[in-house]
Design a protein around this motif. Structure first.
Motif, PDB file in Angstrom:
ATOM      1  N   CYS A 117       0.843  -1.201   0.000  1.00 31.11           N
ATOM      2  CA  CYS A 117       0.000   0.000   0.000  1.00 31.11           C
ATOM      3  C   CYS A 117       0.879   1.253   0.000  1.00 31.11           C
ATOM      4  CB  CYS A 117      -0.886   0.064   1.243  1.00 31.11           C
ATOM      5  SG  CYS A 117      -1.828  -1.419   1.508  1.00 31.11           S
ATOM      6  N   GLY A 118       0.268   2.386  -0.352  1.00 27.53           N
ATOM      7  CA  GLY A 118       1.015   3.638  -0.446  1.00 27.53           C
ATOM      8  C   GLY A 118       1.528   4.120   0.901  1.00 27.53           C
ATOM      9  N   GLY A 119       0.629   4.132   1.906  1.00 25.06           N
ATOM     10  CA  GLY A 119       1.046   4.596   3.226  1.00 25.06           C
ATOM     11  C   GLY A 119       2.162   3.724   3.789  1.00 25.06           C
ATOM     12  N   GLU A 120       2.012   2.433   3.521  1.00 19.12           N
ATOM     13  CA  GLU A 120       2.997   1.457   4.006  1.00 19.12           C
ATOM     14  C   GLU A 120       4.371   1.694   3.368  1.00 19.12           C
ATOM     15  OE1 GLU A 120       1.703  -3.175   4.494  1.00 19.12           O
ATOM     16  OE2 GLU A 120       2.085  -2.433   2.510  1.00 19.12           O
ATOM     17  N   GLY A 142       2.564  17.757   1.569  1.00 12.25           N
ATOM     18  CA  GLY A 142       1.587  16.851   0.960  1.00 12.25           C
ATOM     19  C   GLY A 142       1.183  15.698   1.861  1.00 12.25           C
ATOM     20  N   TYR A 143       0.321  14.836   1.301  1.00  8.95           N
ATOM     21  CA  TYR A 143      -0.242  13.702   2.032  1.00  8.95           C
ATOM     22  C   TYR A 143       0.575  12.450   1.752  1.00  8.95           C
ATOM     23  CZ  TYR A 143      -3.418   9.878   3.179  1.00  8.95           C
ATOM     24  OH  TYR A 143      -3.958   8.730   3.694  1.00  8.95           O
ATOM     25  N   HIS A 144       0.858  11.676   2.800  1.00 12.05           N
ATOM     26  CA  HIS A 144       1.668  10.473   2.605  1.00 12.05           C
ATOM     27  C   HIS A 144       1.164   9.255   3.380  1.00 12.05           C
ATOM     28  CE1 HIS A 144       4.392  13.049   0.425  1.00 12.05           C
ATOM     29  NE2 HIS A 144       4.397  13.873   1.450  1.00 12.05           N
ATOM     30  N   GLY A 145      -0.108   9.251   3.806  1.00 16.92           N
ATOM     31  CA  GLY A 145      -0.655   8.051   4.446  1.00 16.92           C
ATOM     32  C   GLY A 145      -1.014   8.273   5.904  1.00 16.92           C
ATOM     33  N   MET A 209       8.102  14.571  -0.318  1.00 15.96           N
ATOM     34  CA  MET A 209       7.095  15.349  -1.048  1.00 15.96           C
ATOM     35  C   MET A 209       6.685  14.631  -2.334  1.00 15.96           C
ATOM     36  SD  MET A 209       9.739  18.149  -2.658  1.00 15.96           S
ATOM     37  CE  MET A 209       8.503  18.987  -3.617  1.00 15.96           C
ATOM     38  N   GLU A 210       5.525  15.046  -2.876  1.00 13.33           N
ATOM     39  CA  GLU A 210       5.195  14.651  -4.244  1.00 13.33           C
ATOM     40  C   GLU A 210       5.914  15.632  -5.167  1.00 13.33           C
ATOM     41  OE1 GLU A 210       0.886  13.127  -4.884  1.00 13.33           O
ATOM     42  OE2 GLU A 210       0.731  14.766  -3.473  1.00 13.33           O
ATOM     43  N   PRO A 211       6.494  15.157  -6.270  1.00 10.83           N
ATOM     44  CA  PRO A 211       7.184  16.087  -7.166  1.00 10.83           C
ATOM     45  C   PRO A 211       6.240  17.162  -7.697  1.00 10.83           C
ATOM     46  CG  PRO A 211       7.480  13.798  -7.893  1.00 10.83           C
ATOM     47  CD  PRO A 211       6.570  13.763  -6.712  1.00 10.83           C
ATOM     48  N   THR A 212       4.982  16.802  -7.895  1.00  4.59           N
ATOM     49  CA  THR A 212       3.943  17.751  -8.287  1.00  4.59           C
ATOM     50  C   THR A 212       2.606  17.089  -8.011  1.00  4.59           C
ATOM     51  OG1 THR A 212       2.895  18.849 -10.171  1.00  4.59           O
ATOM     52  CG2 THR A 212       4.140  16.908 -10.684  1.00  4.59           C
ATOM     53  N   ARG A 213       1.530  17.894  -7.871  1.00  7.15           N
ATOM     54  CA  ARG A 213       0.201  17.299  -7.690  1.00  7.15           C
ATOM     55  C   ARG A 213      -0.860  18.316  -8.085  1.00  7.15           C
ATOM     56  NH1 ARG A 213      -1.919  12.880  -4.574  1.00  7.15           N
ATOM     57  NH2 ARG A 213      -4.143  12.788  -5.041  1.00  7.15           N
ATOM     58  N   SER A 214      -1.125  19.295  -7.193  1.00  8.40           N
ATOM     59  CA  SER A 214      -2.206  20.210  -7.549  1.00  8.40           C
ATOM     60  C   SER A 214      -1.695  21.395  -8.355  1.00  8.40           C
ATOM     61  CB  SER A 214      -2.959  20.681  -6.313  1.00  8.40           C
ATOM     62  OG  SER A 214      -2.054  21.101  -5.339  1.00  8.40           O
ATOM     63  N   PHE A 238      10.702  11.228  -3.175  1.00  8.95           N
ATOM     64  CA  PHE A 238       9.556  11.643  -3.971  1.00  8.95           C
ATOM     65  C   PHE A 238       8.465  10.586  -3.853  1.00  8.95           C
ATOM     66  CE2 PHE A 238      12.082  14.454  -7.185  1.00  8.95           C
ATOM     67  CZ  PHE A 238      11.948  15.548  -6.335  1.00  8.95           C
ATOM     68  N   ASP A 239       7.265  11.049  -3.493  1.00 12.77           N
ATOM     69  CA  ASP A 239       6.109  10.171  -3.379  1.00 12.77           C
ATOM     70  C   ASP A 239       5.370  10.189  -4.720  1.00 12.77           C
ATOM     71  OD1 ASP A 239       3.569   9.137  -2.964  1.00 12.77           O
ATOM     72  OD2 ASP A 239       3.368   9.950  -0.939  1.00 12.77           O
ATOM     73  N   GLU A 240       5.460   9.086  -5.439  1.00 11.73           N
ATOM     74  CA  GLU A 240       4.839   8.965  -6.770  1.00 11.73           C
ATOM     75  C   GLU A 240       3.626   8.045  -6.719  1.00 11.73           C
ATOM     76  OE1 GLU A 240       5.817  10.327  -9.706  1.00 11.73           O
ATOM     77  OE2 GLU A 240       7.933  10.901  -9.484  1.00 11.73           O
ATOM     78  N   VAL A 241       3.101   7.854  -5.500  1.00  8.63           N
ATOM     79  CA  VAL A 241       2.010   6.893  -5.297  1.00  8.63           C
ATOM     80  C   VAL A 241       0.822   7.200  -6.221  1.00  8.63           C
ATOM     81  CG1 VAL A 241       0.263   6.166  -3.601  1.00  8.63           C
ATOM     82  CG2 VAL A 241       2.691   6.271  -2.955  1.00  8.63           C
ATOM     83  N   THR A 242       0.497   8.493  -6.364  1.00 12.89           N
ATOM     84  CA  THR A 242      -0.643   8.874  -7.197  1.00 12.89           C
ATOM     85  C   THR A 242      -0.225   9.522  -8.517  1.00 12.89           C
ATOM     86  OG1 THR A 242      -2.165   9.030  -5.341  1.00 12.89           O
ATOM     87  CG2 THR A 242      -2.710  10.347  -7.255  1.00 12.89           C
ATOM     88  N   VAL A 243       0.832  10.336  -8.503  1.00 12.58           N
ATOM     89  CA  VAL A 243       1.164  11.067  -9.748  1.00 12.58           C
ATOM     90  C   VAL A 243       2.004  10.269 -10.726  1.00 12.58           C
ATOM     91  CG1 VAL A 243       0.970  13.464  -8.954  1.00 12.58           C
ATOM     92  CG2 VAL A 243       3.133  12.258  -8.683  1.00 12.58           C
ATOM     93  N   ALA A 266       2.827   3.193  -5.690  1.00 15.50           N
ATOM     94  CA  ALA A 266       1.862   2.231  -5.147  1.00 15.50           C
ATOM     95  C   ALA A 266       0.679   2.176  -6.089  1.00 15.50           C
ATOM     96  CB  ALA A 266       1.474   2.559  -3.719  1.00 15.50           C
ATOM     97  N   LYS A 267      -0.466   2.664  -5.640  1.00 16.83           N
ATOM     98  CA  LYS A 267      -1.701   2.301  -6.334  1.00 16.83           C
ATOM     99  C   LYS A 267      -1.671   2.471  -7.853  1.00 16.83           C
ATOM    100  CE  LYS A 267      -3.718   6.552  -4.484  1.00 16.83           C
ATOM    101  NZ  LYS A 267      -4.794   7.037  -3.615  1.00 16.83           N
ATOM    102  N   ALA A 268      -1.100   3.555  -8.358  1.00 18.87           N
ATOM    103  CA  ALA A 268      -1.168   3.760  -9.810  1.00 18.87           C
ATOM    104  C   ALA A 268      -0.298   2.773 -10.578  1.00 18.87           C
ATOM    105  CB  ALA A 268      -0.771   5.197 -10.156  1.00 18.87           C
TER     106      ALA A 268
HETATM  107  C1  PLP Z   1       0.692  10.901  -2.522  1.00 19.71           C
HETATM  108  C2  PLP Z   1       0.113   9.783  -1.722  1.00 19.71           C
HETATM  109  N1  PLP Z   1       0.896   9.127  -0.842  1.00 19.71           N
HETATM  110  C3  PLP Z   1       0.424   8.119  -0.096  1.00 19.71           C
HETATM  111  C4  PLP Z   1      -0.884   7.725  -0.199  1.00 19.71           C
HETATM  112  C5  PLP Z   1      -1.386   6.603   0.654  1.00 19.71           C
HETATM  113  O1  PLP Z   1      -1.633   5.476  -0.115  1.00 19.71           O
HETATM  114  P1  PLP Z   1      -2.585   4.303   0.424  1.00 19.71           P
HETATM  115  O2  PLP Z   1      -3.964   4.867   0.513  1.00 19.71           O
HETATM  116  O3  PLP Z   1      -2.441   3.205  -0.595  1.00 19.71           O
HETATM  117  O4  PLP Z   1      -2.049   3.870   1.766  1.00 19.71           O
HETATM  118  C6  PLP Z   1      -1.737   8.373  -1.103  1.00 19.71           C
HETATM  119  C7  PLP Z   1      -3.149   7.989  -1.217  1.00 19.71           C
HETATM  120  O5  PLP Z   1      -4.006   8.724  -1.594  1.00 19.71           O
HETATM  121  C8  PLP Z   1      -1.218   9.425  -1.892  1.00 19.71           C
HETATM  122  O6  PLP Z   1      -1.998  10.088  -2.778  1.00 19.71           O
END
Ligand code: PLP
Length: 440
Positions: A117-120, A142-145, A209-214, A238-243, A266-268
């Motif tokens: 998972c992303g947070g993990e 930014g958000y990271h879990g 951080m996310e390299p970019t998002r909003s 760099f958190d690329e979980v979504t971007v 992660a998810k993407a």
């Molecule tokens: C940038 C970013 N990091 C981490 C997470 C957390 O991922 P997960 O919901 O799979 O734990 C998200 C989920 O929205 C996210 O957008």
């Protein structure tokens, strides 16, 4: 009330908070009326528990389904993994194959670890960064879990995380000893980070951080973040979980030409099957061996097989090109419909993950009204559109024709001052809150 809302009423008595993911709470869309549960999904379509079909023009599986729902190629790959035995005493070879593919796509990286998972995977990144540097503080944006390392930001101030996801995230249960370890900075405000580095640079384990998002990175912003991390010896994550996988086949940082020390996916990366990966330089990643980072289901086969199949399809079909074109088609359609209706929209997000907002005192009620009207017309829709490979130009044209009908309804409600009166239920939630029996 539909079967979905009936079930959700039961769920709230059995499951604290009703769902496992904040972003799947019906209250965030259309309290009391959102279908809440699905029976099946295919492409861009989702069927609710009453058998009603909707076209999903919202988050498409909370940004996970880049290819659309139940992609046939991924289904085949995953069925093969299930039939081969997805869990054994031995390791699955696909985790080595996937590591090689990720490194081929990101030649600056040398080693890979996995989670599901992303947070993990972000918690793994924080642990490795701290192990590698022997330091504890983390500057972040930014958000990271949901994990302790991240939520600790709200121990020092209730509002440190406001603006990073939804306001009001409560850190109850996070040890107070972590207070002061998380230092927030704002995206594109390099002066925030300069100040943090000047004061805490020698204590910083990581900049996350996310390299970019909003918003797009301002000229030189990412480059200076990189330089500050190098200067103070912090690990840049760099958190690329979504971007990731949206503008190119890989991390979006490759488009910007700025290389971190670690990047998380992660998810993407796996289109709806649980998988997460952390890539990084050997010097940093090797510190994983000095800490205990280990979990049984990080070894199962379905995740790596799904990620391999997804990434190969992203590459073969140039899925990012389709995502960008679709995002642009939607943005242009929103603008045209808004101009016709006399609405002023503010657009945001990386093009394939576009959002719109209307600057109005009753903005939340307006979004709720939009969702209500679009649901009546057969869409799961809100202020965000995540484009997928399954969104054909025809689907988008049909969606935009309906937007063209609904924006005038919003404009008329604004003029008449009766936005809330037009809602058949309460206004959507815009924050994190405890759900009570009184919530719709
Ligand atoms: C940038 C970013 N990091 C981490 C997470 C957390 O991922 P997960 O919901 O799979 O734990 C998200 C989920 O929205 C996210 O957008």
């Amino acid at each position: 009330m539909g079967k979905g809302q009936d079930l959700y009423t039961r769920a709230r008595t059995l499951i604290p908070g009703g769902t496992q993911l904040l972003s799947k709470r019906p209250e965030l869309y259309l309290p009391g009326l959102w279908p809440a549960y699905y029976s099946r999904a295919k492409g861009a379509d989702v069927w609710d528990l009453d058998g009603k079909r909707y076209t999903d023009v919202s988050s498409s599986g909370i940004s996970s389904c880049v290819l659309g729902f139940a992609d046939p190629e991924l289904e085949q790959a995953v069925i093969g993994a299930v039939q081969a035995g997805s869990m054994t005493t031995l390791n699955c070879p696909e985790e080595v194959e996937l590591a090689e593919l990720l490194i081929e796509l990101h030649p600056w990286a040398e080693m890979v670890r996995y989670a599901r998972c992303g947070g993990e995977i972000m918690a793994v990144a924080a642990r490795i960064a701290r192990a590698a540097t022997g330091r504890e503080k983390i500057a972040f944006c930014g958000y990271h879990g949901w994990h302790d390392w991240y939520l600790a930001a709200n121990l020092s101030s209730d509002t440190a995380l406001d603006g990073h996801l939804l306001p009001g995230l409560q850190p109850a249960g996070v040890p107070r000893g972590l207070a002061g370890t998380m230092l927030p900075f704002r995206y594109n405000h390099i002066e925030d980070l300069r100040t943090l580095v000047a004061e805490f640079g020698h204590e910083l384990a990581a900049i996350v951080m996310e390299p970019t998002r909003s918003e797009e990175p301002a000229a030189g912003f990412l480059e200076e973040v990189r330089a500050l991390a190098t200067q103070c010896g912090a690990v840049l994550v760099f958190d690329e979980v979504t971007v990731g996988w949206r503008l190119n086949c890989g991390g979006i940082h490759m488009v910007h030409g700025v290389h971190p020390d670690m990047a998380a996916f992660a998810k993407a990366m796996s289109n709806g099957y649980a998988m997460a990966a952390l890539i990084g330089t050997r010097a940093v990643m090797d510190a994983a061996q000095s800490s205990f980072i280990s979990s049984t289901y990080w070894t199962e086969k379905i995740g790596p097989v799904a990620a391999l199949a997804a990434i190969r399809k992203y590459r073969r079909e140039s899925v990012h090109v389709h995502q960008v074109a679709t995002g642009e088609q939607v943005r242009a359609g929103w603008q045209k419909a808004a101009a016709r209706a006399g609405l002023e929209l503010k657009l945001g997000g990386v093009v394939p993950l576009s959002t719109f907002s209307i600057d109005h005192p009753q903005a939340a009620a307006l979004t709720t009204l939009f969702t209500q009207e679009m649901l009546d017309r057969g869409y799961l829709a809100g202020f965000r559109f995540n484009s997928t490979f399954a969104h054909t130009p025809q689907i988008v044209e049909r969606y935009l024709r309906d937007v063209d009908e609904v924006f005038p309804v919003l404009a008329e409600a604004m003029r008449a001052g009766n936005v809330a009166d037009r809602l058949r239920g309460p206004v959507k939630h815009s924050d994190f809150r405890r759900l009570t029996g009184n919530d719709a």
